[in-house]
Scaffold this active site. Structure first.
Site, PDB file in Angstrom:
ATOM      1  N   CYS A 139      10.710 -51.747-101.350  1.00 26.22           N
ATOM      2  CA  CYS A 139      11.431 -53.008-101.567  1.00 26.22           C
ATOM      3  C   CYS A 139      11.013 -54.157-100.853  1.00 26.22           C
ATOM      4  O   CYS A 139      10.770 -55.179-101.395  1.00 26.22           O
ATOM      5  CB  CYS A 139      13.069 -52.776-101.547  1.00 26.22           C
ATOM      6  SG  CYS A 139      13.545 -52.062-100.182  1.00 26.22           S
ATOM      7  N   HIS A 219      18.362 -57.615 -98.251  1.00 25.10           N
ATOM      8  CA  HIS A 219      17.643 -57.947 -97.092  1.00 25.10           C
ATOM      9  C   HIS A 219      17.185 -59.532 -97.047  1.00 25.10           C
ATOM     10  O   HIS A 219      17.317 -60.086 -98.205  1.00 25.10           O
ATOM     11  CB  HIS A 219      16.118 -57.433 -97.164  1.00 25.10           C
ATOM     12  CG  HIS A 219      16.029 -55.869 -97.374  1.00 25.10           C
ATOM     13  ND1 HIS A 219      16.676 -54.739 -96.542  1.00 25.10           N
ATOM     14  CD2 HIS A 219      15.580 -55.084 -98.213  1.00 25.10           C
ATOM     15  CE1 HIS A 219      16.370 -53.713 -96.917  1.00 25.10           C
ATOM     16  NE2 HIS A 219      15.476 -53.678 -97.933  1.00 25.10           N
TER      17      HIS A 219
END
Ligand SMILES: NC(=O)c1ccc[n+]([C@@H]2O[C@H](COP(=O)([O-])OP(=O)(O)OC[C@H]3O[C@@H](n4cnc5c(N)ncnc54)[C@H](OP(=O)(O)O)[C@@H]3O)[C@@H](O)[C@H]2O)c1
Length: 338
Positions: A139, A219
């Site tokens: 990711c 994130h």
């Protein structure tokens, strides 16, 4: 139609399965589980053919969950398999896929050195054409590759320095953490994330540092890029706005963190509140000649999903990058309507 099997119906696998069903040129022939839990029940409710590892057959029968057979039987009808089992399992499973001659996509938890090619649609779609074992990068690497590719194309990149503020666990992982700490992960610098980005963008100089923090949502990347060519903010924002898998967060949206982004995704009715796009704060884009900074947020559960769909086309269909990305974006509903 491309017959696709999804081995591993967890955080990534269930999202990839949903996206496959939306594709006009793909058929989901099965998904797999080892435990007869709520995800297995949901798969059956969605009418996804459910398969299990051989050892789990009894527990599914006992739980009264209808299965179609074993993973090996699922693979019989597959043109390609997307393996979304936990890190390290995918590459072990490849021994079976290889024996059966089935092209395989594994996920970012597998080593870049164990595969023929690492994949990010925007950065290196063509490298996976006709390959047998491809890895969709993690990711974080997906988010960085999408950001850096257009910047490298237009301005050239001298050096990237990125600090990755990583979510402690996914929302469905109660055992993850930290719950009251900020972990240096890893303590030694730079982190392994830079070399991972280089597996799809080999020409980029990049150093990364990473921390783990007590959130499950997304994130955040703090990115500093030294450019080769001169730039100014307006041109940079225009360039990034033109990328279908980047959402520029406007000041008027008044979103100052990842909770606001998740609320936006939920308000828009996104499945599971997923944000497939990098979210770059327009206000944070600071450009002073060759030096630039920005913040971007990456939804770890979601951004690799369209990449898996494009990797399928790159591997088994004669299809170009733009055609595949456009179809994936259109069918999934990419873009936050701004
Ligand atoms: N989560 C993220 O944020 C994220 C982001 C990008 C990439 N990735 C990568 O994607 C991969 C999968 O991660 P994930 O987070 O989706 O994992 P996950 O949520 O734990 O899901 C894994 C799935 O694989 C199944 N499984 C376990 N062992 C199996 C086996 N031997 N054969 C068949 N199925 C098996 C599990 O079934 P049961 O539950 O029934 O045991 C579960 O459905 C990893 O490489 C990871 O690094 C994860």
């Amino acid at each position: 139609m491309i017959n696709v099997a999804v081995n591993g119906y967890g955080t990534i696998g269930k999202r990839v399965a949903d996206a496959i069903v939306q594709q006009p040129d793909m058929k989901l022939i099965g998904v797999s589980k080892t435990r007869p839990n709520h995800e297995a029940i949901t798969a059956v409710e969605k009418k996804y053919p459910l398969y299990v590892v051989k050892e789990s057959k009894k527990s599914f029968l006992k739980a009264g969950i209808k299965i179609e057979g074993t993973v090996k039987e699922m693979l019989d009808g597959a043109d390609i398999v997307v393996d979304a089992t936990p890190s390290g399992v995918g590459i072990k499973n490849y021994e079976l896929y290889k024996k059966l001659g089935i092209p395989t996509i594994v996920q970012g938890g597998e080593s870049k050195d164990a595969v023929e090619s690492s994949f990010n649609a925007r950065a290196n779609f063509e490298s996976s054409i006709g390959k047998s074992l491809v890895r969709v990068v993690s990711c974080n690497s997906t988010g960085l590759a999408r950001l850096l590719t257009p910047i490298e194309e237009v301005y050239g990149i001298e050096q990237v320095r990125a600090t990755l503020v990583r979510r402690g666990a996914d929302p469905g992982q109660p055992g993850g953490g930290p719950i009251n700490d900020v972990i240096l992960d890893p303590v030694h610098l730079p982190s392994h994330h830079g070399p991972d980005v280089k597996s799809v963008l080999p020409g980029i100089n990049i150093d990364t540092l990473a921390l783990k923090v007590p959130t499950t949502l997304m994130h955040i990347h703090v990115v500093n890029i030294t450019l080769k060519g001169d730039a100014e903010k307006a041109g940079m924002c225009e360039l990034l706005s033109g990328e279908s898998r980047i959402h520029m967060v406007a000041a008027e949206e008044e979103i100052k963190g990842i909770a606001g982004l998740k609320e936006l995704a939920l308000d828009l009715g996104r499945p599971r509140g997923d944000l497939w796009e990098n979210c770059v704060w327009e206000e944070s884009v600071s450009v002073d000649n060759k030096e630039m900074y920005l913040f971007q947020a990456i939804h770890q559960e979601a951004d690799v999903v369209p990449e898996n769909i494009d990797a399928i086309r790159a591997m088994v269909k004669e299809c170009g990058r733009e055609e595949s990305m456009e179809l994936t974006d259109r069918t999934m509903g990419m873009g936050l309507g701004r």
